[in-house]
Design a protein around this motif. Sequence first.
Motif, PDB file in Angstrom:
ATOM      1  N   ARG A   1       0.906  -1.304  -0.109  1.00  8.71           N
ATOM      2  CA  ARG A   1       0.137  -0.097  -0.146  1.00  8.71           C
ATOM      3  C   ARG A   1       0.731   1.166  -0.011  1.00  8.71           C
ATOM      4  NH1 ARG A   1      -4.554  -0.854   4.606  1.00  8.71           N
ATOM      5  NH2 ARG A   1      -5.913   0.343   3.111  1.00  8.71           N
ATOM      6  N   LYS A   2       0.124   2.303  -0.205  1.00  6.32           N
ATOM      7  CA  LYS A   2       1.235   3.601  -0.276  1.00  6.32           C
ATOM      8  C   LYS A   2       1.438   4.240   1.099  1.00  6.32           C
ATOM      9  CE  LYS A   2      -0.453   6.853  -3.196  1.00  6.32           C
ATOM     10  NZ  LYS A   2      -0.930   7.856  -3.682  1.00  6.32           N
ATOM     11  N   ASP A  60       8.283  -3.854 -10.703  1.00  9.15           N
ATOM     12  CA  ASP A  60       8.643  -2.614 -10.916  1.00  9.15           C
ATOM     13  C   ASP A  60       9.933  -2.162 -10.478  1.00  9.15           C
ATOM     14  OD1 ASP A  60       8.777   0.222 -11.773  1.00  9.15           O
ATOM     15  OD2 ASP A  60       6.817   0.372 -11.966  1.00  9.15           O
ATOM     16  N   ALA A  61      10.812  -1.887 -10.983  1.00  9.25           N
ATOM     17  CA  ALA A  61      12.208  -1.573 -10.648  1.00  9.25           C
ATOM     18  C   ALA A  61      12.241  -0.283  -9.680  1.00  9.25           C
ATOM     19  CB  ALA A  61      13.353  -1.462 -11.748  1.00  9.25           C
ATOM     20  N   ARG A  62      11.401   0.695 -10.264  1.00  3.69           N
ATOM     21  CA  ARG A  62      11.361   1.719  -9.089  1.00  3.69           C
ATOM     22  C   ARG A  62      10.852   1.567  -7.796  1.00  3.69           C
ATOM     23  NH1 ARG A  62       6.882   4.748 -12.546  1.00  3.69           N
ATOM     24  NH2 ARG A  62       5.849   2.822 -12.687  1.00  3.69           N
ATOM     25  N   VAL A 110      11.979  -0.591  -1.790  1.00  2.75           N
ATOM     26  CA  VAL A 110      11.193  -0.278  -0.767  1.00  2.75           C
ATOM     27  C   VAL A 110      10.132  -1.395  -0.678  1.00  2.75           C
ATOM     28  CG1 VAL A 110       8.953   0.971  -0.382  1.00  2.75           C
ATOM     29  CG2 VAL A 110      11.087   2.264  -1.268  1.00  2.75           C
ATOM     30  N   ALA A 111       9.881  -2.201  -1.723  1.00  2.00           N
ATOM     31  CA  ALA A 111       8.908  -3.206  -1.461  1.00  2.00           C
ATOM     32  C   ALA A 111       9.647  -4.548  -0.603  1.00  2.00           C
ATOM     33  CB  ALA A 111       8.384  -3.928  -2.527  1.00  2.00           C
ATOM     34  N   ARG A 112      10.886  -4.599  -1.014  1.00  2.00           N
ATOM     35  CA  ARG A 112      11.752  -5.557  -0.471  1.00  2.00           C
ATOM     36  C   ARG A 112      11.958  -5.507   1.200  1.00  2.00           C
ATOM     37  NH1 ARG A 112      17.461  -6.651  -1.800  1.00  2.00           N
ATOM     38  NH2 ARG A 112      17.225  -8.432  -0.545  1.00  2.00           N
ATOM     39  N   GLU A 113      12.221  -3.985   1.511  1.00  2.00           N
ATOM     40  CA  GLU A 113      12.404  -3.710   2.741  1.00  2.00           C
ATOM     41  C   GLU A 113      10.857  -3.996   3.610  1.00  2.00           C
ATOM     42  OE1 GLU A 113      13.566   0.249   5.573  1.00  2.00           O
ATOM     43  OE2 GLU A 113      13.799   0.186   3.248  1.00  2.00           O
TER      44      GLU A 113
END
Length: 227
Positions: A112-113, A153-155, A159-162
């Motif tokens: 989520r955002k 999405d590489a962008r 953040v998603a990994r963390e």
Amino acid sequence: METVDVTEYNDPHVMSPAEGAAMLRGAPWSRMVIVGDSVAQGISEPRRGYRSEPWSSLVIAALREVRPDLVHLNLGQRDLVTSQVRESQLQPALDFKPDLVIALCGGNDGLRKVFDPDAAERELKALFTPLREVGGTLVTSGFFDIIGNPHFDARYRDVARERLAVLSQRMRSVSERLDAVYVDMQSHPTGREESVWSTDGIHLNARGQAVLGTEIIRALGARLNKA
């Protein structure tokens, strides 16, 4: 189950239903319910050499080898955050009177955002606690490391990994407090491989499904041996 070719049989990270049955010999479970999001539901895509079946098919096939009386219910539905899983699936799961519950959710909370790990942990606890109290054995799982996912999405990958790593740790903490069976997928080597990911960038493909099913069986087998 669907016919499989030699690729899956030779995969060191995937077991056959017969191998799973050997690991689950003496299993006491006869009523299994699955709750969660798209991971629980088994959203996937084909991968050459692997059965186009969700992870749950492998678990069910292995359990049925040792418990032919097994009945099961999958309530998983894609796109749900943990609070929505609790609101829509908790009561039907409890009504099923399971002795084995597999709860796979939380990933959407991290995507989520706005991400609040404390709130996510509270929701996990609110979902898991009654399932553990009523359902007997509860299985939960951390998330694959998406570093090897070329379709994400590489962008947003870092953040998603963390976030998924934080969620996995929170999931482990809640699970350990409840004496649930926690499946550590964060450290699984296949998370760093393209070969487990669907081209949508989010879901596991047929190989990833087989790997997840295998690790759930291993974790259940370890719990049986511990008992």
